[in-house]
Write a protein that holds these residues in place. Structure first.
Motif, PDB file in Angstrom:
ATOM      1  N   GLY A  26      36.900  51.620 -81.691  1.00  0.00           N
ATOM      2  CA  GLY A  26      37.671  50.408 -81.942  1.00  0.00           C
ATOM      3  C   GLY A  26      39.105  50.525 -81.469  1.00  0.00           C
ATOM      4  N   GLY A  27      39.737  51.670 -81.745  1.00  0.00           N
ATOM      5  CA  GLY A  27      41.133  51.840 -81.356  1.00  0.00           C
ATOM      6  C   GLY A  27      41.338  51.773 -79.855  1.00  0.00           C
ATOM      7  N   ASP A  28      40.496  52.484 -79.102  1.00  0.00           N
ATOM      8  CA  ASP A  28      40.661  52.490 -77.644  1.00  0.00           C
ATOM      9  C   ASP A  28      40.290  51.147 -77.022  1.00  0.00           C
ATOM     10  OD1 ASP A  28      41.689  55.030 -77.280  1.00  0.00           O
ATOM     11  OD2 ASP A  28      39.729  55.980 -77.076  1.00  0.00           O
ATOM     12  N   LEU A  29      39.157  50.574 -77.423  1.00  0.00           N
ATOM     13  CA  LEU A  29      38.691  49.358 -76.747  1.00  0.00           C
ATOM     14  C   LEU A  29      39.496  48.130 -77.142  1.00  0.00           C
ATOM     15  CD1 LEU A  29      34.819  49.848 -76.671  1.00  0.00           C
ATOM     16  CD2 LEU A  29      36.586  50.608 -75.073  1.00  0.00           C
ATOM     17  N   LEU A  30      39.818  47.975 -78.420  1.00  0.00           N
ATOM     18  CA  LEU A  30      40.653  46.841 -78.819  1.00  0.00           C
ATOM     19  C   LEU A  30      42.017  46.920 -78.147  1.00  0.00           C
ATOM     20  CD1 LEU A  30      39.868  46.586 -82.648  1.00  0.00           C
ATOM     21  CD2 LEU A  30      39.203  44.963 -80.860  1.00  0.00           C
ATOM     22  N   SER A  31      42.582  48.115 -78.095  1.00  0.00           N
ATOM     23  CA  SER A  31      43.899  48.283 -77.470  1.00  0.00           C
ATOM     24  C   SER A  31      43.851  48.005 -75.981  1.00  0.00           C
ATOM     25  CB  SER A  31      44.412  49.700 -77.725  1.00  0.00           C
ATOM     26  OG  SER A  31      44.578  49.943 -79.108  1.00  0.00           O
ATOM     27  N   ALA A  32      42.771  48.433 -75.319  1.00  0.00           N
ATOM     28  CA  ALA A  32      42.644  48.164 -73.886  1.00  0.00           C
ATOM     29  C   ALA A  32      42.569  46.664 -73.625  1.00  0.00           C
ATOM     30  CB  ALA A  32      41.402  48.864 -73.330  1.00  0.00           C
ATOM     31  N   MET A  33      41.819  45.941 -74.446  1.00  0.00           N
ATOM     32  CA  MET A  33      41.722  44.489 -74.275  1.00  0.00           C
ATOM     33  C   MET A  33      43.069  43.816 -74.511  1.00  0.00           C
ATOM     34  SD  MET A  33      37.973  43.420 -75.784  1.00  0.00           S
ATOM     35  CE  MET A  33      38.120  44.281 -77.347  1.00  0.00           C
ATOM     36  N   ILE A  34      43.792  44.294 -75.519  1.00  0.00           N
ATOM     37  CA  ILE A  34      45.118  43.743 -75.791  1.00  0.00           C
ATOM     38  C   ILE A  34      46.048  43.995 -74.599  1.00  0.00           C
ATOM     39  CG2 ILE A  34      47.193  44.056 -77.219  1.00  0.00           C
ATOM     40  CD1 ILE A  34      45.245  44.578 -79.577  1.00  0.00           C
ATOM     41  N   GLY A  35      45.956  45.186 -74.010  1.00  0.00           N
ATOM     42  CA  GLY A  35      46.796  45.509 -72.860  1.00  0.00           C
ATOM     43  C   GLY A  35      46.519  44.623 -71.665  1.00  0.00           C
ATOM     44  N   ILE A  36      45.243  44.394 -71.355  1.00  0.00           N
ATOM     45  CA  ILE A  36      44.900  43.539 -70.221  1.00  0.00           C
ATOM     46  C   ILE A  36      45.368  42.105 -70.478  1.00  0.00           C
ATOM     47  CG2 ILE A  36      42.983  42.514 -68.945  1.00  0.00           C
ATOM     48  CD1 ILE A  36      41.511  45.172 -69.216  1.00  0.00           C
ATOM     49  N   ALA A  37      45.138  41.620 -71.702  1.00  0.00           N
ATOM     50  CA  ALA A  37      45.567  40.255 -72.034  1.00  0.00           C
ATOM     51  C   ALA A  37      47.082  40.118 -71.931  1.00  0.00           C
ATOM     52  CB  ALA A  37      45.095  39.894 -73.439  1.00  0.00           C
ATOM     53  N   ALA A  38      47.819  41.099 -72.448  1.00  0.00           N
ATOM     54  CA  ALA A  38      49.282  41.046 -72.395  1.00  0.00           C
ATOM     55  C   ALA A  38      49.776  41.079 -70.953  1.00  0.00           C
ATOM     56  CB  ALA A  38      49.881  42.197 -73.192  1.00  0.00           C
ATOM     57  N   GLY A  39      49.145  41.911 -70.127  1.00  0.00           N
ATOM     58  CA  GLY A  39      49.556  41.993 -68.729  1.00  0.00           C
ATOM     59  C   GLY A  39      49.398  40.678 -68.001  1.00  0.00           C
TER      60      GLY A  39
ATOM     61  N   GLY B 192      47.282  53.482 -78.293  1.00  0.00           N
ATOM     62  CA  GLY B 192      48.571  53.047 -77.758  1.00  0.00           C
ATOM     63  C   GLY B 192      48.673  53.314 -76.274  1.00  0.00           C
ATOM     64  N   ALA B 193      48.136  54.458 -75.841  1.00  0.00           N
ATOM     65  CA  ALA B 193      48.139  54.772 -74.410  1.00  0.00           C
ATOM     66  C   ALA B 193      47.230  53.823 -73.646  1.00  0.00           C
ATOM     67  CB  ALA B 193      47.701  56.215 -74.189  1.00  0.00           C
ATOM     68  N   CYS B 194      46.079  53.469 -74.241  1.00  0.00           N
ATOM     69  CA  CYS B 194      45.182  52.502 -73.591  1.00  0.00           C
ATOM     70  C   CYS B 194      45.873  51.153 -73.414  1.00  0.00           C
ATOM     71  CB  CYS B 194      43.914  52.324 -74.427  1.00  0.00           C
ATOM     72  SG  CYS B 194      42.649  53.569 -74.132  1.00  0.00           S
ATOM     73  N   ALA B 195      46.565  50.704 -74.455  1.00  0.00           N
ATOM     74  CA  ALA B 195      47.253  49.427 -74.385  1.00  0.00           C
ATOM     75  C   ALA B 195      48.318  49.440 -73.290  1.00  0.00           C
ATOM     76  CB  ALA B 195      47.888  49.091 -75.733  1.00  0.00           C
ATOM     77  N   LEU B 196      49.104  50.497 -73.234  1.00  0.00           N
ATOM     78  CA  LEU B 196      50.171  50.596 -72.230  1.00  0.00           C
ATOM     79  C   LEU B 196      49.598  50.687 -70.818  1.00  0.00           C
ATOM     80  CD1 LEU B 196      53.157  50.833 -71.578  1.00  0.00           C
ATOM     81  CD2 LEU B 196      52.999  53.295 -72.020  1.00  0.00           C
ATOM     82  N   LEU B 197      48.584  51.534 -70.651  1.00  0.00           N
ATOM     83  CA  LEU B 197      47.961  51.692 -69.332  1.00  0.00           C
ATOM     84  C   LEU B 197      47.426  50.360 -68.815  1.00  0.00           C
ATOM     85  CD1 LEU B 197      46.743  53.499 -67.031  1.00  0.00           C
ATOM     86  CD2 LEU B 197      44.712  53.692 -68.479  1.00  0.00           C
ATOM     87  N   CYS B 198      46.695  49.656 -69.673  1.00  0.00           N
ATOM     88  CA  CYS B 198      46.078  48.397 -69.236  1.00  0.00           C
ATOM     89  C   CYS B 198      47.111  47.293 -69.036  1.00  0.00           C
ATOM     90  CB  CYS B 198      45.015  47.971 -70.248  1.00  0.00           C
ATOM     91  SG  CYS B 198      43.567  49.053 -70.256  1.00  0.00           S
ATOM     92  N   ALA B 199      48.161  47.281 -69.855  1.00  0.00           N
ATOM     93  CA  ALA B 199      49.219  46.282 -69.662  1.00  0.00           C
ATOM     94  C   ALA B 199      49.927  46.498 -68.323  1.00  0.00           C
ATOM     95  CB  ALA B 199      50.220  46.355 -70.812  1.00  0.00           C
ATOM     96  N   LEU B 200      50.205  47.749 -67.980  1.00  0.00           N
ATOM     97  CA  LEU B 200      50.853  48.039 -66.704  1.00  0.00           C
ATOM     98  C   LEU B 200      49.930  47.703 -65.539  1.00  0.00           C
ATOM     99  CD1 LEU B 200      52.579  51.458 -67.546  1.00  0.00           C
ATOM    100  CD2 LEU B 200      53.639  49.198 -67.413  1.00  0.00           C
ATOM    101  N   GLY B 201      48.642  48.031 -65.700  1.00  0.00           N
ATOM    102  CA  GLY B 201      47.702  47.729 -64.635  1.00  0.00           C
ATOM    103  C   GLY B 201      47.511  46.238 -64.423  1.00  0.00           C
ATOM    104  N   ALA B 202      47.416  45.487 -65.519  1.00  0.00           N
ATOM    105  CA  ALA B 202      47.167  44.046 -65.422  1.00  0.00           C
ATOM    106  C   ALA B 202      48.384  43.267 -64.962  1.00  0.00           C
ATOM    107  CB  ALA B 202      46.688  43.509 -66.768  1.00  0.00           C
TER     108      ALA B 202
END
Length: 226
Positions: free
Chosen positions: A83-96, A128-138
């Motif tokens: 949950g922590g990794d996948l929810l955070s990754a989705m949040i990162g992509i959406a934020a990006g 937190g790293a997943c969220a940041l990585l995906c936000a930067l990528g998106a």
């Protein structure tokens, strides 16, 4: 310290109940299997766009440290990892995509991920790293789309599957179950609620489950009486 005692100490640290060698081997296997199987899955549709996706994402390394080195931690249980990794990754992509600016998108994504993980009871630091990585990528020059969730999800699920098998085979039930220690009849007695109340009074978050604390205190009391 003699050479013999130093050797014995090194062996205990490496091969003991939670020695570094056990964690290192498990984490290496987990990353190897997650990366290898994800790589194969991404290349099944020959010529497809999936081949451009990564077969490993960096935050998986931090998740591996928790799953294999501290498998009893509340932060390292299956739901926090998944949950922590996948929810955070989705949040990162959406934020990006919604914000566009990498600096603002990364900041918002990490803060939002911590809030969501806390509310969903799946706090996991690598999230937190997943969220940041995906936000930067998106929000980058070649914006990541939602297809990037595929390798991230496969990575995380395979790591958890390896962690479940490896930890249980090496004597660490995972998901973690607190030890069953019979309560010692003492006066004055305490209850589980007393432990919770003390933790609330301290106003700190300890990386240990309340039931583990209870079992630890009971084991100390039994040892003292013995």
């Amino acid at each position: 310290m003699t050479a013999q005692s130093a050797t014995a100490d090194w062996r205990a640290r490496a091969m003991g109940h939670l020695g570094w060698a056990r964690g290192a081997i498990g984490a290496g296997l987990g990353i190897a299997l997650a990366g290898g199987i994800t790589w194969l899955m991404l290349r099944v549709p020959a010529g497809g766009s999936m081949q451009a996706l990564p077969f490993l994402v960096a935050p998986l390394g931090a998740s591996a440290v928790l799953v294999f080195c501290v498998p009893a931690s509340p932060l390292a249980q299956p739901w926090p990892v998944i949950g922590g990794d996948l929810l955070s990754a989705m949040i990162g992509i959406a934020a990006g995509h919604l914000i566009g600016d990498p600096w603002m998108a990364g900041s918002v994504a990490v803060g939002a991920a911590i809030a969501v993980m806390s509310l969903a009871r799946c706090l996991h630091p690598p999230g937190g790293a997943c969220a940041l990585l995906c936000a930067l990528g998106a929000s980058g020059p070649a914006p990541w789309d939602w297809s990037w969730m595929a390798p991230i999800a496969v990575n995380v699920l395979l790591l958890c599957a390896t962690g479940w098998l490896y930890n249980n085979l090496t004597g660490h039930p995972w998901p973690h179950r607190p030890p069953r220690v019979p309560h010692v009849a003492l006066a004055p007695a305490y209850t589980r609620e007393d432990i919770v109340a003390v933790l609330e009074d301290w106003n700190e978050v300890l990386d240990v489950d309340v039931d583990d604390l209870d079992a630890f205190v009971q084991a100390l009391l039994r040892r003292g009486r013995g």
